[in-house]
Design an enzyme around this catalytic site. Sequence first.
Site, PDB file in Angstrom:
ATOM      1  N   SER A  67     -45.071 116.782 120.191  1.00 44.92           N
ATOM      2  CA  SER A  67     -44.669 118.027 120.837  1.00 44.92           C
ATOM      3  C   SER A  67     -45.811 118.707 121.585  1.00 44.92           C
ATOM      4  O   SER A  67     -46.970 118.644 121.155  1.00 44.92           O
ATOM      5  CB  SER A  67     -44.114 119.000 119.789  1.00 44.92           C
ATOM      6  OG  SER A  67     -43.013 118.445 119.107  1.00 44.92           O
ATOM      7  N   HIS A  95     -39.214 123.416 115.110  1.00 40.96           N
ATOM      8  CA  HIS A  95     -39.278 122.254 114.220  1.00 40.96           C
ATOM      9  C   HIS A  95     -39.405 122.664 112.752  1.00 40.96           C
ATOM     10  O   HIS A  95     -38.831 122.021 111.869  1.00 40.96           O
ATOM     11  CB  HIS A  95     -40.433 121.341 114.615  1.00 40.96           C
ATOM     12  CG  HIS A  95     -40.185 120.571 115.876  1.00 40.96           C
ATOM     13  ND1 HIS A  95     -39.282 119.532 115.943  1.00 40.96           N
ATOM     14  CD2 HIS A  95     -40.713 120.699 117.130  1.00 40.96           C
ATOM     15  CE1 HIS A  95     -39.265 119.036 117.178  1.00 40.96           C
ATOM     16  NE2 HIS A  95     -40.123 119.725 117.910  1.00 40.96           N
TER      17      HIS A  95
END
Length: 442
Positions: free
Chosen positions: A278, A372
């Site tokens: 990410s 997340h």
Amino acid sequence: MSRLGPFLVAPRLLRRPWVLPRRPSGVSIVTGPCAGLAGSGAAASLCSGPAAPSLAMEELLSRSVPPLPPYETREKAPPPAELRSAEFMRSYRALEAGPPRAELLARLARDFGVDHGRVAEFSAKEMNGMLKSMLSEWFSTGFLNLERVTWQSPCEVLQKISDSEAVHPVRNWIDMKRRVGSYRRCYFFAHCAIPGEPLIVLHVALTNEISSSIQAIVKEVPPLETEDMNKITTAIFYSISLTQQGLQGVELGTHLIKRVVKELQGEFPQIKVFSSLSPIPGFTKWLIGLLSSQTKEQGRNELFTDAECKEISEITGDPAAEKLKRLLTNNEWVRSEKLVKALHSPFMRLCAWYLYGEKHRGYALNPVANFHLQNGAVLWRINWMADTSPRGITASCGMMVNYRYFLEDTASISAGYLGTKHIKASEQVLSLVSQFQQNSKL
């Protein structure tokens, strides 16, 4: 509300704050020669005499503008309200043009008018929540279909996938072919009412380890390579993008990841590791803000050790904080190998603190981290120079982060984060956080 509720009936709202007020009961009784107005409703019964027009107007307004019931979209104008409105209009038309009508309208605006400022304020608060609730119902998982994109997919779908890529822009058609080819998967959610129209897109890389560099995933390689099942043990979620920005806030991303995990488990039972690679948007901006606060007080150092400050100053020829602030603004620092090496350790621990320690209302400040972590992932690993593109250097000094999903623990980790705001992190991250706390005085 039933699942089909929003298609048929809007959710019940609270009583509207702009409901017209009830007139005082003391002025609603009409006696004497004007009493006929209350019973007949005829405009012609407006009486003559000094006080008659005023009394008749009070009765007309009190009867025509009663308190409204709680708002229901099915009954915006129930029969009684329609009759009262018609009576009011007949009475208004019977008044002489000029002062009598002007007085009535003035009284209506003054005593029964809407506070437009409050209407705007409450509309902004209520409408956003209501629309988000309705969209969440309309785009719930029961109405969404998971579709996979391949090179054989319709051209318009491939074009939309390319255009909507918000994390790692697609450079050309060769790049797009690579991202839907071997060792790659691309999925999207489509609504049952508009099949084939991507709403949110997820890109996955199939690897044999947790990736530490985005260049290794999106670089151009022969797209016709045959997949070797023995090399596929890990799934890396490296990009997720909404195609419809109006769906921001609707939890499509969470549902999409869960559905894709099940899809991959069915196709590759041997995959045991699920992780993201990410970006860290906002890190560079946050760091520049810290450096700015350092330069306001000469000689102040709260970010680097004395040895690091000395090394950086020897390379740049200026005080560390002031020079770094300028270099980070224009990305010039990555052109010096010595400076990149010198900044490795301090930037890694600063980034760890940004992801782990910087909070907004108790949760992770970084929006990607918060996403997340809410899903039950572990803050697993921070990667140095993982995205050397201009976009990556500008946003996060080239660093990226892995959020790892332990499928058997995601529910408990998510509950812990949402309930106690505790961030589950690996030893690598916790070690970097500890170094930050020892070497920084923020």
